[in-house]
Design a protein around this motif. Structure first.
Motif, PDB file in Angstrom:
ATOM      1  N   LEU A  82       0.805  -1.222   0.000  1.00 43.15           N
ATOM      2  CA  LEU A  82       0.000   0.000   0.000  1.00 43.15           C
ATOM      3  C   LEU A  82       0.843   1.281   0.000  1.00 43.15           C
ATOM      4  N   SER A  83       1.989   1.224  -0.613  1.00 42.45           N
ATOM      5  CA  SER A  83       2.850   2.393  -0.726  1.00 42.45           C
ATOM      6  C   SER A  83       2.623   3.059  -2.073  1.00 42.45           C
ATOM      7  N   LEU A  84       2.450   4.375  -2.065  1.00 40.01           N
ATOM      8  CA  LEU A  84       2.281   5.087  -3.328  1.00 40.01           C
ATOM      9  C   LEU A  84       3.566   5.102  -4.145  1.00 40.01           C
ATOM     10  N   GLN A  85       4.705   4.945  -3.490  1.00 32.99           N
ATOM     11  CA  GLN A  85       5.971   4.971  -4.209  1.00 32.99           C
ATOM     12  C   GLN A  85       6.379   3.598  -4.740  1.00 32.99           C
ATOM     13  N   ALA A  86       5.915   2.518  -4.117  1.00 33.70           N
ATOM     14  CA  ALA A  86       6.462   1.212  -4.473  1.00 33.70           C
ATOM     15  C   ALA A  86       5.444   0.159  -4.893  1.00 33.70           C
ATOM     16  N   ASP A  87       4.211   0.250  -4.471  1.00 30.31           N
ATOM     17  CA  ASP A  87       3.223  -0.810  -4.733  1.00 30.31           C
ATOM     18  C   ASP A  87       2.569  -0.610  -6.101  1.00 30.31           C
ATOM     19  N   PRO A  88       2.928  -1.413  -7.108  1.00 29.91           N
ATOM     20  CA  PRO A  88       2.383  -1.206  -8.452  1.00 29.91           C
ATOM     21  C   PRO A  88       0.902  -1.561  -8.564  1.00 29.91           C
ATOM     22  N   VAL A  89       0.466  -2.579  -7.854  1.00 30.79           N
ATOM     23  CA  VAL A  89      -0.942  -2.987  -7.931  1.00 30.79           C
ATOM     24  C   VAL A  89      -1.826  -1.909  -7.301  1.00 30.79           C
ATOM     25  N   PHE A  90      -1.413  -1.402  -6.162  1.00 29.14           N
ATOM     26  CA  PHE A  90      -2.166  -0.348  -5.479  1.00 29.14           C
ATOM     27  C   PHE A  90      -2.270   0.900  -6.361  1.00 29.14           C
ATOM     28  N   ASN A  91      -1.153   1.304  -6.965  1.00 28.72           N
ATOM     29  CA  ASN A  91      -1.166   2.481  -7.836  1.00 28.72           C
ATOM     30  C   ASN A  91      -2.053   2.276  -9.050  1.00 28.72           C
ATOM     31  N   LEU A  92      -2.003   1.094  -9.640  1.00 26.63           N
ATOM     32  CA  LEU A  92      -2.841   0.813 -10.802  1.00 26.63           C
ATOM     33  C   LEU A  92      -4.327   0.836 -10.436  1.00 26.63           C
ATOM     34  N   LEU A  93      -4.671   0.290  -9.285  1.00 27.31           N
ATOM     35  CA  LEU A  93      -6.067   0.322  -8.848  1.00 27.31           C
ATOM     36  C   LEU A  93      -6.525   1.742  -8.523  1.00 27.31           C
ATOM     37  N   VAL A  94      -5.670   2.547  -7.904  1.00 32.94           N
ATOM     38  CA  VAL A  94      -6.032   3.923  -7.572  1.00 32.94           C
ATOM     39  C   VAL A  94      -6.202   4.762  -8.846  1.00 32.94           C
ATOM     40  N   VAL A  95      -5.315   4.577  -9.825  1.00 28.06           N
ATOM     41  CA  VAL A  95      -5.454   5.294 -11.099  1.00 28.06           C
ATOM     42  C   VAL A  95      -6.752   4.895 -11.790  1.00 28.06           C
ATOM     43  N   SER A  96      -7.063   3.620 -11.806  1.00 27.63           N
ATOM     44  CA  SER A  96      -8.291   3.154 -12.455  1.00 27.63           C
ATOM     45  C   SER A  96      -9.530   3.707 -11.756  1.00 27.63           C
ATOM     46  N   LEU A  97      -9.541   3.669 -10.431  1.00 31.97           N
ATOM     47  CA  LEU A  97     -10.680   4.195  -9.685  1.00 31.97           C
ATOM     48  C   LEU A  97     -10.808   5.702  -9.867  1.00 31.97           C
ATOM     49  N   GLY A  98      -9.705   6.431  -9.853  1.00 33.28           N
ATOM     50  CA  GLY A  98      -9.757   7.877 -10.055  1.00 33.28           C
ATOM     51  C   GLY A  98     -10.272   8.245 -11.431  1.00 33.28           C
ATOM     52  N   PHE A  99      -9.806   7.538 -12.449  1.00 34.23           N
ATOM     53  CA  PHE A  99     -10.255   7.784 -13.819  1.00 34.23           C
ATOM     54  C   PHE A  99     -11.749   7.512 -13.957  1.00 34.23           C
ATOM     55  N   LEU A 100     -12.203   6.392 -13.412  1.00 33.76           N
ATOM     56  CA  LEU A 100     -13.621   6.052 -13.501  1.00 33.76           C
ATOM     57  C   LEU A 100     -14.499   7.004 -12.696  1.00 33.76           C
ATOM     58  N   LEU A 101     -13.992   7.479 -11.554  1.00 32.00           N
ATOM     59  CA  LEU A 101     -14.747   8.459 -10.776  1.00 32.00           C
ATOM     60  C   LEU A 101     -14.887   9.775 -11.537  1.00 32.00           C
ATOM     61  N   CYS A 102     -13.848  10.182 -12.233  1.00 27.71           N
ATOM     62  CA  CYS A 102     -13.928  11.405 -13.047  1.00 27.71           C
ATOM     63  C   CYS A 102     -14.959  11.248 -14.155  1.00 27.71           C
ATOM     64  N   ILE A 103     -14.945  10.119 -14.834  1.00 27.32           N
ATOM     65  CA  ILE A 103     -15.919   9.888 -15.909  1.00 27.32           C
ATOM     66  C   ILE A 103     -17.337   9.855 -15.339  1.00 27.32           C
ATOM     67  N   LEU A 104     -17.530   9.138 -14.250  1.00 28.56           N
ATOM     68  CA  LEU A 104     -18.855   9.005 -13.646  1.00 28.56           C
ATOM     69  C   LEU A 104     -19.401  10.357 -13.207  1.00 28.56           C
ATOM     70  N   ASN A 105     -18.612  11.112 -12.470  1.00 24.85           N
ATOM     71  CA  ASN A 105     -19.101  12.382 -11.940  1.00 24.85           C
ATOM     72  C   ASN A 105     -19.223  13.454 -13.016  1.00 24.85           C
ATOM     73  N   GLY A 106     -18.348  13.422 -14.016  1.00 22.91           N
ATOM     74  CA  GLY A 106     -18.496  14.353 -15.123  1.00 22.91           C
ATOM     75  C   GLY A 106     -19.764  14.094 -15.914  1.00 22.91           C
ATOM     76  N   ALA A 107     -20.052  12.832 -16.194  1.00 27.60           N
ATOM     77  CA  ALA A 107     -21.281  12.480 -16.907  1.00 27.60           C
ATOM     78  C   ALA A 107     -22.514  12.812 -16.069  1.00 27.60           C
ATOM     79  N   LEU A 108     -22.442  12.555 -14.765  1.00 29.94           N
ATOM     80  CA  LEU A 108     -23.564  12.877 -13.890  1.00 29.94           C
ATOM     81  C   LEU A 108     -23.805  14.382 -13.845  1.00 29.94           C
ATOM     82  N   PHE A 109     -22.731  15.163 -13.824  1.00 30.89           N
ATOM     83  CA  PHE A 109     -22.851  16.621 -13.845  1.00 30.89           C
ATOM     84  C   PHE A 109     -23.568  17.087 -15.108  1.00 30.89           C
ATOM     85  N   PHE A 110     -23.110  16.616 -16.269  1.00 30.65           N
ATOM     86  CA  PHE A 110     -23.713  17.069 -17.512  1.00 30.65           C
ATOM     87  C   PHE A 110     -25.143  16.579 -17.673  1.00 30.65           C
TER      88      PHE A 110
END
Length: 193
Positions: free
Chosen positions: A124-152
Protein backbone atom coordinates in the motif's frame (compact mmCIF):
# COMPACT_ATOMS: atom_id res chain seq x y z
CA UNK A 1 -39.01 31.65 -18.76
CA UNK A 2 -35.66 31.69 -17.00
CA UNK A 3 -35.27 33.23 -13.57
CA UNK A 4 -32.20 35.47 -13.74
CA UNK A 5 -32.38 36.70 -10.15
CA UNK A 6 -29.91 35.50 -7.55
CA UNK A 7 -32.50 35.19 -4.80
CA UNK A 8 -35.13 32.50 -4.67
CA UNK A 9 -38.62 33.10 -3.27
CA UNK A 10 -37.48 31.79 0.10
CA UNK A 11 -34.69 34.37 0.29
CA UNK A 12 -31.95 31.78 -0.21
CA UNK A 13 -29.21 33.02 -2.49
CA UNK A 14 -28.82 30.62 -5.36
CA UNK A 15 -26.83 30.83 -8.54
CA UNK A 16 -29.16 29.63 -11.29
CA UNK A 17 -27.04 28.92 -14.31
CA UNK A 18 -28.88 27.09 -17.07
CA UNK A 19 -26.44 25.28 -19.32
CA UNK A 20 -29.04 24.26 -21.87
CA UNK A 21 -30.36 27.79 -22.26
CA UNK A 22 -26.87 29.15 -22.63
CA UNK A 23 -25.92 26.76 -25.42
CA UNK A 24 -29.21 26.24 -27.24
CA UNK A 25 -31.19 29.31 -26.31
CA UNK A 26 -34.62 28.18 -27.47
CA UNK A 27 -35.13 24.99 -25.46
CA UNK A 28 -36.46 25.50 -21.98
CA UNK A 29 -34.04 24.23 -19.30
CA UNK A 30 -36.62 22.07 -17.52
CA UNK A 31 -37.40 19.95 -20.59
CA UNK A 32 -35.46 16.85 -21.45
CA UNK A 33 -33.53 17.00 -24.69
CA UNK A 34 -35.18 13.73 -25.73
CA UNK A 35 -38.48 15.66 -26.09
CA UNK A 36 -37.03 18.37 -28.32
CA UNK A 37 -34.41 16.63 -30.44
CA UNK A 38 -34.59 13.87 -33.08
CA UNK A 39 -35.42 10.36 -31.92
CA UNK A 40 -32.77 7.64 -31.69
CA UNK A 41 -33.95 6.14 -34.98
CA UNK A 42 -33.20 9.38 -36.85
CA UNK A 43 -29.80 9.33 -38.53
CA UNK A 44 -28.31 12.78 -39.00
CA UNK A 45 -26.68 13.42 -42.35
CA UNK A 46 -24.07 16.07 -43.04
CA UNK A 47 -25.88 17.79 -45.93
CA UNK A 48 -26.44 21.49 -45.10
CA UNK A 49 -29.86 23.05 -45.17
CA UNK A 50 -30.27 25.26 -48.24
CA UNK A 51 -32.32 28.11 -46.77
CA UNK A 52 -30.83 30.85 -44.64
CA UNK A 53 -32.18 33.54 -42.35
CA UNK A 54 -32.10 37.25 -43.16
CA UNK A 55 -28.45 37.57 -42.06
CA UNK A 56 -27.34 34.82 -44.45
CA UNK A 57 -26.56 32.20 -41.75
CA UNK A 58 -27.61 28.63 -42.45
CA UNK A 59 -30.28 27.56 -40.01
CA UNK A 60 -29.41 23.90 -39.59
CA UNK A 61 -29.04 20.69 -41.53
CA UNK A 62 -31.33 18.02 -42.91
CA UNK A 63 -31.80 14.67 -41.22
CA UNK A 64 -32.56 11.42 -42.99
CA UNK A 65 -36.31 11.92 -42.56
CA UNK A 66 -36.02 15.52 -43.87
CA UNK A 67 -36.62 17.27 -40.55
CA UNK A 68 -34.76 20.49 -39.92
CA UNK A 69 -32.62 20.34 -36.76
CA UNK A 70 -30.46 23.15 -35.47
CA UNK A 71 -26.74 22.58 -35.03
CA UNK A 72 -26.97 23.34 -31.32
CA UNK A 73 -29.74 20.78 -30.77
CA UNK A 74 -27.74 18.15 -32.65
CA UNK A 75 -24.62 18.89 -30.60
CA UNK A 76 -26.59 18.76 -27.34
CA UNK A 77 -28.19 15.46 -28.37
CA UNK A 78 -24.76 14.02 -29.08
CA UNK A 79 -23.44 15.31 -25.74
CA UNK A 80 -26.40 13.82 -23.89
CA UNK A 81 -25.93 10.41 -25.53
CA UNK A 82 -22.18 10.51 -24.89
CA UNK A 83 -22.77 11.37 -21.23
CA UNK A 84 -25.21 8.45 -20.87
CA UNK A 85 -22.75 5.99 -22.44
CA UNK A 86 -19.90 7.36 -20.29
CA UNK A 87 -22.02 7.04 -17.16
CA UNK A 88 -22.83 3.40 -17.92
CA UNK A 89 -19.19 2.65 -18.72
CA UNK A 90 -18.01 4.21 -15.45
CA UNK A 91 -20.61 2.40 -13.34
CA UNK A 92 -19.66 -0.95 -14.88
CA UNK A 93 -15.96 -0.22 -14.36
CA UNK A 94 -16.50 0.78 -10.74
CA UNK A 95 -18.50 -2.40 -10.12
CA UNK A 96 -15.40 -4.28 -11.24
CA UNK A 97 -12.65 -2.19 -9.61
CA UNK A 98 -14.14 -1.32 -6.20
CA UNK A 99 -14.45 -4.97 -5.05
CA UNK A 100 -10.99 -5.67 -6.50
CA UNK A 101 -9.55 -2.73 -4.54
CA UNK A 102 -11.28 -3.76 -1.31
CA UNK A 103 -10.18 -7.38 -1.76
CA UNK A 104 -6.57 -6.32 -2.44
CA UNK A 105 -6.43 -4.04 0.60
CA UNK A 106 -8.12 -6.42 3.07
CA UNK A 107 -6.45 -9.56 1.71
CA UNK A 108 -3.05 -7.90 1.67
CA UNK A 109 -3.52 -6.51 5.18
CA UNK A 110 -4.56 -9.91 6.54
CA UNK A 111 -1.68 -11.56 4.69
CA UNK A 112 0.82 -9.08 6.15
CA UNK A 113 -0.57 -9.42 9.69
CA UNK A 114 -0.52 -13.22 9.63
CA UNK A 115 2.88 -13.33 7.92
CA UNK A 116 1.66 -15.37 4.96
CA UNK A 117 2.30 -12.58 2.47
CA UNK A 118 5.82 -11.37 1.83
CA UNK A 119 6.11 -8.86 -0.96
CA UNK A 120 9.32 -7.45 -2.47
CA UNK A 121 7.84 -3.95 -2.13
CA UNK A 122 6.10 -2.03 0.64
CA UNK A 123 2.42 -2.92 0.72
CA UNK A 124 0.00 0.00 0.00
CA UNK A 125 2.85 2.39 -0.73
CA UNK A 126 2.28 5.09 -3.33
CA UNK A 127 5.97 4.97 -4.21
CA UNK A 128 6.46 1.21 -4.47
CA UNK A 129 3.22 -0.81 -4.73
CA UNK A 130 2.38 -1.21 -8.45
CA UNK A 131 -0.94 -2.99 -7.93
CA UNK A 132 -2.17 -0.35 -5.48
CA UNK A 133 -1.17 2.48 -7.84
CA UNK A 134 -2.84 0.81 -10.80
CA UNK A 135 -6.07 0.32 -8.85
CA UNK A 136 -6.03 3.92 -7.57
CA UNK A 137 -5.45 5.29 -11.10
CA UNK A 138 -8.29 3.15 -12.45
CA UNK A 139 -10.68 4.20 -9.69
CA UNK A 140 -9.76 7.88 -10.05
CA UNK A 141 -10.25 7.78 -13.82
CA UNK A 142 -13.62 6.05 -13.50
CA UNK A 143 -14.75 8.46 -10.78
CA UNK A 144 -13.93 11.40 -13.05
CA UNK A 145 -15.92 9.89 -15.91
CA UNK A 146 -18.85 9.01 -13.65
CA UNK A 147 -19.10 12.38 -11.94
CA UNK A 148 -18.50 14.35 -15.12
CA UNK A 149 -21.28 12.48 -16.91
CA UNK A 150 -23.56 12.88 -13.89
CA UNK A 151 -22.85 16.62 -13.85
CA UNK A 152 -23.71 17.07 -17.51
CA UNK A 153 -26.80 14.85 -17.42
CA UNK A 154 -28.14 16.79 -14.43
CA UNK A 155 -27.24 20.15 -15.96
CA UNK A 156 -29.01 19.19 -19.20
CA UNK A 157 -32.22 18.60 -17.22
CA UNK A 158 -32.07 22.07 -15.58
CA UNK A 159 -31.92 23.43 -12.06
CA UNK A 160 -35.61 23.46 -11.23
CA UNK A 161 -35.28 21.96 -7.73
CA UNK A 162 -32.82 21.71 -4.85
CA UNK A 163 -32.13 17.99 -5.37
CA UNK A 164 -30.56 18.63 -8.75
CA UNK A 165 -28.37 21.34 -7.26
CA UNK A 166 -27.21 18.89 -4.59
CA UNK A 167 -26.37 16.36 -7.32
CA UNK A 168 -24.36 19.04 -9.16
CA UNK A 169 -22.40 19.94 -6.02
CA UNK A 170 -21.80 16.30 -5.09
CA UNK A 171 -20.65 15.43 -8.60
CA UNK A 172 -18.17 18.31 -8.54
CA UNK A 173 -16.78 17.04 -5.22
CA UNK A 174 -16.60 13.48 -6.55
CA UNK A 175 -14.87 14.67 -9.72
CA UNK A 176 -12.27 16.49 -7.64
CA UNK A 177 -11.67 13.42 -5.51
CA UNK A 178 -11.23 11.21 -8.58
CA UNK A 179 -8.94 13.74 -10.27
CA UNK A 180 -6.83 14.01 -7.12
CA UNK A 181 -6.46 10.24 -6.83
CA UNK A 182 -5.59 10.05 -10.53
CA UNK A 183 -3.04 12.88 -10.28
CA UNK A 184 -1.24 11.37 -7.30
CA UNK A 185 -0.97 7.86 -8.71
CA UNK A 186 -0.61 8.39 -12.45
CA UNK A 187 3.11 9.39 -12.46
CA UNK A 188 3.96 6.25 -10.49
CA UNK A 189 2.09 4.05 -12.96
CA UNK A 190 3.84 5.73 -15.90
CA UNK A 191 7.20 5.21 -14.20
CA UNK A 192 6.39 1.50 -13.70
CA UNK A 193 5.50 1.05 -17.37
Amino acid sequence: MINNSLTDTGGVILSKFHLIWLIIGQIEPTKSLADTTPQASTVITISPLQHTDESGIQLGFITSNMQSVSYAAAVMTWLERTAKVSFRFAVNGLVLFIPTFVLYVTGGFLGMVTGLLRLPYTFLSLQADPVFNLLVVSLGFLLCILNGALFFLTAFAGYDNDYREIVIYASCIGFGFGAGAFRVSFPKVVALV
